[in-house]
Design a protein around this motif. Structure first.
Motif, PDB file in Angstrom:
ATOM      1  N   LEU A  19      -9.789  60.718 -28.003  1.00  0.00           N
ATOM      2  CA  LEU A  19     -10.199  59.364 -27.587  1.00  0.00           C
ATOM      3  C   LEU A  19     -11.409  58.896 -28.380  1.00  0.00           C
ATOM      4  O   LEU A  19     -11.493  57.730 -28.785  1.00  0.00           O
ATOM      5  CB  LEU A  19     -10.498  59.351 -26.086  1.00  0.00           C
ATOM      6  CG  LEU A  19      -9.300  59.542 -25.146  1.00  0.00           C
ATOM      7  CD1 LEU A  19      -9.759  59.668 -23.700  1.00  0.00           C
ATOM      8  CD2 LEU A  19      -8.339  58.360 -25.277  1.00  0.00           C
ATOM      9  N   LEU A  20     -12.362  59.810 -28.594  1.00  0.00           N
ATOM     10  CA  LEU A  20     -13.551  59.469 -29.382  1.00  0.00           C
ATOM     11  C   LEU A  20     -13.161  59.098 -30.807  1.00  0.00           C
ATOM     12  O   LEU A  20     -13.674  58.122 -31.380  1.00  0.00           O
ATOM     13  CB  LEU A  20     -14.517  60.656 -29.389  1.00  0.00           C
ATOM     14  CG  LEU A  20     -15.813  60.484 -30.200  1.00  0.00           C
ATOM     15  CD1 LEU A  20     -16.692  59.413 -29.574  1.00  0.00           C
ATOM     16  CD2 LEU A  20     -16.567  61.809 -30.278  1.00  0.00           C
ATOM     17  N   CYS A  23     -11.449  55.572 -30.727  1.00  0.00           N
ATOM     18  CA  CYS A  23     -12.419  54.491 -30.460  1.00  0.00           C
ATOM     19  C   CYS A  23     -13.326  54.253 -31.667  1.00  0.00           C
ATOM     20  O   CYS A  23     -13.597  53.101 -32.037  1.00  0.00           O
ATOM     21  CB  CYS A  23     -13.260  54.837 -29.230  1.00  0.00           C
ATOM     22  SG  CYS A  23     -12.332  54.841 -27.687  1.00  0.00           S
ATOM     23  N   THR A  24     -13.803  55.336 -32.287  1.00  0.00           N
ATOM     24  CA  THR A  24     -14.680  55.197 -33.453  1.00  0.00           C
ATOM     25  C   THR A  24     -13.938  54.551 -34.615  1.00  0.00           C
ATOM     26  O   THR A  24     -14.486  53.699 -35.320  1.00  0.00           O
ATOM     27  CB  THR A  24     -15.227  56.571 -33.882  1.00  0.00           C
ATOM     28  OG1 THR A  24     -15.839  57.208 -32.768  1.00  0.00           O
ATOM     29  CG2 THR A  24     -16.246  56.417 -34.994  1.00  0.00           C
ATOM     30  N   PHE A  26     -11.365  52.418 -34.516  1.00  0.00           N
ATOM     31  CA  PHE A  26     -11.171  50.984 -34.280  1.00  0.00           C
ATOM     32  C   PHE A  26     -12.489  50.210 -34.350  1.00  0.00           C
ATOM     33  O   PHE A  26     -12.524  49.069 -34.810  1.00  0.00           O
ATOM     34  CB  PHE A  26     -10.487  50.747 -32.932  1.00  0.00           C
ATOM     35  CG  PHE A  26      -9.008  51.004 -32.967  1.00  0.00           C
ATOM     36  CD1 PHE A  26      -8.169  50.235 -33.767  1.00  0.00           C
ATOM     37  CD2 PHE A  26      -8.444  52.024 -32.220  1.00  0.00           C
ATOM     38  CE1 PHE A  26      -6.809  50.470 -33.812  1.00  0.00           C
ATOM     39  CE2 PHE A  26      -7.080  52.274 -32.261  1.00  0.00           C
ATOM     40  CZ  PHE A  26      -6.258  51.495 -33.065  1.00  0.00           C
ATOM     41  N   LEU A  27     -13.582  50.842 -33.908  1.00  0.00           N
ATOM     42  CA  LEU A  27     -14.885  50.178 -33.989  1.00  0.00           C
ATOM     43  C   LEU A  27     -15.271  49.936 -35.444  1.00  0.00           C
ATOM     44  O   LEU A  27     -15.715  48.832 -35.807  1.00  0.00           O
ATOM     45  CB  LEU A  27     -15.953  51.033 -33.303  1.00  0.00           C
ATOM     46  CG  LEU A  27     -17.401  50.538 -33.439  1.00  0.00           C
ATOM     47  CD1 LEU A  27     -17.560  49.176 -32.784  1.00  0.00           C
ATOM     48  CD2 LEU A  27     -18.375  51.540 -32.841  1.00  0.00           C
ATOM     49  N   TYR A  30     -13.157  47.271 -36.990  1.00  0.00           N
ATOM     50  CA  TYR A  30     -13.585  45.961 -36.481  1.00  0.00           C
ATOM     51  C   TYR A  30     -14.809  45.452 -37.239  1.00  0.00           C
ATOM     52  O   TYR A  30     -14.953  44.251 -37.480  1.00  0.00           O
ATOM     53  CB  TYR A  30     -13.895  46.064 -34.985  1.00  0.00           C
ATOM     54  CG  TYR A  30     -14.490  44.807 -34.399  1.00  0.00           C
ATOM     55  CD1 TYR A  30     -13.692  43.698 -34.116  1.00  0.00           C
ATOM     56  CD2 TYR A  30     -15.857  44.716 -34.141  1.00  0.00           C
ATOM     57  CE1 TYR A  30     -14.238  42.541 -33.578  1.00  0.00           C
ATOM     58  CE2 TYR A  30     -16.413  43.570 -33.608  1.00  0.00           C
ATOM     59  CZ  TYR A  30     -15.592  42.479 -33.327  1.00  0.00           C
ATOM     60  OH  TYR A  30     -16.142  41.332 -32.812  1.00  0.00           O
ATOM     61  N   THR A 272      -7.221  50.938 -41.165  1.00  0.00           N
ATOM     62  CA  THR A 272      -7.257  51.919 -40.079  1.00  0.00           C
ATOM     63  C   THR A 272      -6.876  53.307 -40.584  1.00  0.00           C
ATOM     64  O   THR A 272      -7.491  54.309 -40.211  1.00  0.00           O
ATOM     65  CB  THR A 272      -6.303  51.491 -38.943  1.00  0.00           C
ATOM     66  OG1 THR A 272      -6.634  50.170 -38.513  1.00  0.00           O
ATOM     67  CG2 THR A 272      -6.410  52.437 -37.758  1.00  0.00           C
ATOM     68  N   THR A 301     -19.857  63.847 -30.309  1.00  0.00           N
ATOM     69  CA  THR A 301     -20.194  62.454 -29.971  1.00  0.00           C
ATOM     70  C   THR A 301     -21.432  61.998 -30.724  1.00  0.00           C
ATOM     71  O   THR A 301     -21.484  60.872 -31.241  1.00  0.00           O
ATOM     72  CB  THR A 301     -20.440  62.320 -28.456  1.00  0.00           C
ATOM     73  OG1 THR A 301     -19.298  62.800 -27.750  1.00  0.00           O
ATOM     74  CG2 THR A 301     -20.698  60.866 -28.067  1.00  0.00           C
ATOM     75  N   SER A 308     -21.275  55.605 -36.816  1.00  0.00           N
ATOM     76  CA  SER A 308     -20.948  54.233 -36.393  1.00  0.00           C
ATOM     77  C   SER A 308     -22.186  53.344 -36.393  1.00  0.00           C
ATOM     78  O   SER A 308     -22.120  52.173 -36.791  1.00  0.00           O
ATOM     79  CB  SER A 308     -20.330  54.251 -34.987  1.00  0.00           C
ATOM     80  OG  SER A 308     -19.180  55.053 -34.948  1.00  0.00           O
TER      81      SER A 308
END
Length: 682
Positions: A19-20, A23-24, A26-27, A30, A272, A301, A308
Motif C-alpha cells: 500500500l505504501l 500510494c507513494t 501515485f503521489l 501526481y 506510473t 515509511t 516524496s
C-alpha cells in the motif's frame, strides 16, 4: 474466512509495504509536470546527434523570450500616456487672476504699463495651461507621447515634455517676463501666481494600462511555420540559434499535444511505470541487502516519506521559478539516510530520487549529473556527523563541487565565460547553508519516527547522564564493569567495521537492571556478605536472570531507544546461569535447565554479538589467578568457543573470520589490563 483473515494477519507487513508503494507512486506521478517528454536531447551550438529530423506535423515557430520582451518594450514606448484634464481649473485661475491683479500691482502705474502687465500675466496663464500642469511629478521620459482626455474624448496629443511640472512654474514665468522685458516685476508675478495657480492634469493609470494590455494582446507569439515532413535538422549539423528555436517550438508543441490528446492515459500510465520501477528497485535493494530495514515498516515509511518530500519541495520551486532549483538542498537526503542507516543505502536512495527529479527539472542531464556527483561527495566526506566541524567542512566541499561542475557545464554549453550567470553561484551557497539544517531535521525525525542517530548515541554515551549517574551510585561495581565492557566492545567493533558508537552505548546500559538488587551481584558485594547464601539455587538464579527484564523496564521508563534496549535483551542470549544450575544439579539431577536460563533472544547483529563476548570475557576475567599470555589466550578461546557451541551467534550476521579478529583484540586488551611482561625462557 478465518483462514483468509489469518493469512492477512501473517502478511500484514508485506500488505502495508504494498500500500505504501502504491500510494507513494501515485503521489509522485501526481506531482510530475502535466506534459509529455520530448524524446530528443539537443543543445545550442552542438551537433545534432540523432538521425535527420523531419517535422512530424505542421507547427508554428515560437518567438524567443528576448524577441517578445523587445516587442513589449517597443509597445510600451509607443503607447501614449493618458491624462485627465479638469477644465474648470483654468477658468478658476483666470477669474482669480482678474480679481487679484489690481491688488498686486500699484495704482500708481500708468494705464499703458498696467495694461501691458495684465497681458503678460494672461500670456503666462496661456503658456502654463497650453497643455496643462501636472498634479504631481511623474517619472516618465520626456519623449514619451501623451494624450489629454476630457472625459473619454481625446482633445490633445503631445509629449510628456510639453506638460508643466509643479516645480517648473517659476521658470515659465521667468522666460515670458524676460521675453517681454518685464523682469523687474518678477517678484510680484511670482507672488500673484503662487496663490492662484492650480494643477489640472491627473495621470489616468488604469486607462493607460488597459490600452497597453490591448496592445500586448495583439502581439503574435509566433513567426512563420514549419510544414509537415519539412527537414528541420540533419545528423551532425550544428544547432544554431534559428534551428534551436525551431526545435524548442517543436518540443513545446509535441509535449502539449501528447498530454492533451486521447493518449493522455497512456502517458500517465508510462509515468506510473517508471516511478513504480524506481521505487521497486529501492524495495528490492532493501530486501536483498538491508533485511533489517526492509522488515521494519517504520523505517521503510521513513525512506519513502523523505523521497516524496524532496520531490514535492522541488516541484514547488520549479512551479514558482525554475532558476531557484539549485537552492533545494537535495544532499540532505543522503546525509539523513547515512545518519540513520548507512552510506550505501543513502547513496542508492539519492541516485533514484535524482533520477525521478529528472522528469521535473529543466536541463535534466545537467541537473542529474550535478546532484549525483554532489551526493557521492556527501557520502564520501561526511563522517561522524555528531561533530559539528565535520558537517561544516563537508557542506563547504559539497558547495565547491556544485560550483566547479556548474562552471564546467556552462563553458561546455556557451564556449566562453563572458555571459556566466554569477547569480547561480549564490543559489549554490544558499543550498549549502540550507544543508546545515540537517542537524535539527535529524533530531525531529528521531522524535517522529523513533529512530536513533550517532548524535543521540553520543548524548547517551555521556557518563554524567541521569541514568548512568544512578547506576554509578546504586551499583558502582556494575558501573565499573560496564565501562570496561564498553572499552573492549568499542575496540572490537572498530576492528571488524561494526558500529563502534552503538556498541559502546549498548555496553554502558546493558546491566542497568542490576540497580534493582545490586548486592546480589558479586561486583557490588563490598561487605563480604553474600545474600545468595540465604536463598535456594533456583531463587538465586531467578534474581540473576531477572536483571535482564528489570533492565528493559528501567530503559523503557527512561525512554532509551529500542536499538539500545536490544543490547539489554540479548547480552546473555539464552545462556544458563551455570554456577547455580550446577549446584542444583548436584541435589536434583533431573533439574529443568529452562529454570536457570536467560529468556533471550540470542544476539541478532554484529554489535549485540560483540557485547555478549566482551561481557562474558570481562566478567570472567576477574577470576583469573596469576594471568599469563598462555592463560589469557586459552581463557578467551574457551569462553567464546563455548558460546559458539551453544549457538548463541546463529542469528547474528557475524563471520568466523570476524570472531577470530575479536578474539585477538580481547587477548591484546586483557594482556594490557593485567600488565603482562614477556615470558623469558629459564
Amino acid at each position: 474466512m478465518k483462514d483468509f483473515i489469518n493469512k492477512l494477519y501473517r502478511n500484514h507487513s508485506l500488505i502495508y509495504k504494498g500500500l505504501l508503494f502504491i500510494c507513494t507512486t501515485f503521489l509522485i506521478v501526481y506531482l510530475f509536470p502535466k506534459s509529455g517528454k520530448f524524446k530528443y536531447n539537443f543543445e545550442r551550438g552542438k551537433p545534432w546527434q540523432s538521425e535527420n529530423l523531419q517535422a512530424p506535423f505542421d507547427f508554428a515557430i515560437k518567438k524567443t523570450d528576448a524577441e517578445i520582451t523587445s516587442e513589449k518594450k517597443e509597445l510600451v514606448s509607443n503607447t501614449p500616456l493618458y491624462f485627465n484634464l479638469d477644465k474648470a481649473v483654468r477658468n478658476n485661475v483666470e477669474a482669480a487672476y482678474d480679481s487679484q491683479f489690481k491688488n498686486t500691482f500699484s495704482d500708481s502705474l500708468s494705464n499703458q504699463l498696467s495694461s501691458n502687465l495684465y497681458k503678460v500675466g494672461k500670456n503666462i496663464i496661456s503658456e502654463l495651461y497650453k497643455f496643462g500642469i501636472l498634479n504631481e511629478n511623474y517619472d516618465f521620459p520626456d519623449d514619451r507621447s501623451i494624450s489629454i482626455l476630457d472625459g473619454r474624448e481625446n482633445i490633445k496629443d503631445g509629449f510628456f515634455s510639453n506638460l508643466i511640472k509643479q516645480d517648473a512654474v517659476s521658470p515659465v514665468i521667468d522666460k515670458i517676463l524676460s521675453d517681454n522685458k518685464y523682469t523687474a516685476y518678477k517678484t510680484d508675478f511670482v507672488a500673484l501666481f503662487f496663490d492662484i495657480i492650480e494643477p489640472n492634469l491627473t495621470f489616468n493609470k488604469s486607462f493607460t494600462d488597459k490600452v497597453l494590455e490591448d496592445e500586448f494582446a495583439k502581439i503574435a507569439y509566433t513567426r512563420g511555420s514549419i510544414a509537415e515532413q519539412t527537414l528541420i535538422v540533419s545528423k551532425g549539423e550544428v544547432v544554431d540559434d534559428e534551428k534551436y528555436q525551431i526545435l524548442k517550438s517543436l518540443q513545446s508543441e509535441y509535449e502539449s499535444q501528447v498530454w492533451n490528446k486521447t493518449n493522455y492515459i497512456w502517458v500517465l500510465f508510462a509515468y506510473t511505470l517508471l516511478v513504480a520501477l524506481a521505487l521497486l528497485m529501492l524495495l528490492l535493494f532493501l530486501r536483498k541487502y538491508r533485511v533489517s530495514v526492509f522488515e521494519n515498516n517504520t523505517k521503510v515509511t521513513f525512506i519513502f516519506f523523505n523521497i516524496s518530500l524532496l520531490i514535492f519541495i522541488t516541484t514547488l520551486v520549479v512551479n514558482y521559478n525554475s532558476k531557484y532549483i539549485y537552492v533545494v538542498p537535495i544532499c540532505i537526503l543522503p546525509l539523513v539516510f547515512k545518519a540513520f542507516f548507512d552510506a550505501r543505502l543513502g547513496l542508492f536512495a539519492h541516485v533514484l530520487t535524482v533520477l525521478l527529479l529528472g522528469f521535473i527539472v529543466p536541463n535534466s542531464y545537467e541537473y542529474m549529473f550535478l546532484q549525483i556527483i554532489a551526493g557521492i561527495v556527501t557520502i564520501l566526506t561526511v563522517s561522524e556527523l555528531y561533530k559539528r566541524a565535520n558537517l561544516f567542512i563537508s557542506v563547504g566541499q559539497i558547495t565547491l563541487i556544485y560550483i566547479i561542475a556548474y562552471f564546467a557545464f556552462f563553458v561546455i554549453h556557451e564556449g566562453s565565460v563572458k555571459e556566466l550567470n554569477w547569480e547561480t553561484f549564490i543559489w549554490f551557497i544558499l543550498c549549502g547553508l540550507a544543508t546545515l539544517f540537517v542537524q535539527p531535521l535529524i533530531y525531529a525525525y528521531e522524535k517522529l519516527f523513533g529512530l536513533v542517530s550517532d548524535v543521540s548515541l553520543l548524548e547517551l554515551s555521556d557518563t554524567n547522564s541521569k541514568l548512568l549517574k544512578e547506576l554509578s551510585n546504586k551499583a558502582p561495581g556494575t558501573f565499573h564493569h560496564s565501562l570496561n565492557v564498553a572499552n573492549l566492545a568499542e575496540s572490537s567493533a572498530n576492528e571488524i567495521g561494526a558500529n563502534a558508537m552503538l556498541v559502546r552505548v549498548g555496553a554502558l546500559y546493558h546491566d542497568i537492571g542490576k540497580m534493582k538488587n545490586p548486592t546480589y551481584f558479586t561486583e557490588n558485594q563490598s561487605t563480604g556478605i553474600n545474600p545468595h547464601d540465604e536463598l535456594s539455587y533456583k531463587e538465586s538464579a531467578r534474581i540473576i536472570v531477572d536483571h535482564v527484564i528489570n533492565g528493559i523496564e528501567i530503559a523503557r521508563k527512561n525512554n532509551l531507544p529500542d536499538r539500545v534496549i536490544d543490547f539489554i535483551r540479548t547480552h546473555h542470549g539464552t545462556s544458563v546461569v551455570y554456577y547455580f544450575y550446577a549446584q542444583e544439579k548436584k541435589d536434583f539431577p533431573d533439574v529443568d535447565k529452562v529454570d536457570f536460563s536467560y529468556p533471550g533472544p540470542k544476539p541478532f547483529s554484529k554489535e549485540t554479538a560483540i557485547l555478549m563476548m566482551c561481557d562474558s570475557i570481562e566478567a570472567a576475567s576477574k577470576s583469573l589467578k596469576e594471568p599469563t599470555s598462555t592463560k589469557i589466550e586459552a581463557f578467551v578461546e574457551n569462553i567464546i568457543n563455548k558460546q559458539i557451541e551453544e549457538g548463541q551467534f546463529l542469528n547474528a550476521n557475524i563471520t568466523f573470520k570476524e570472531i577470530q579478529s575479536i578474539k585477538k583484540v580481547l587477548k591484546y586488551k586483557l594482556a594490557n589490563i593485567y600488565h603482562l611482561r614477556i615470558e623469558y625462557p629459564e
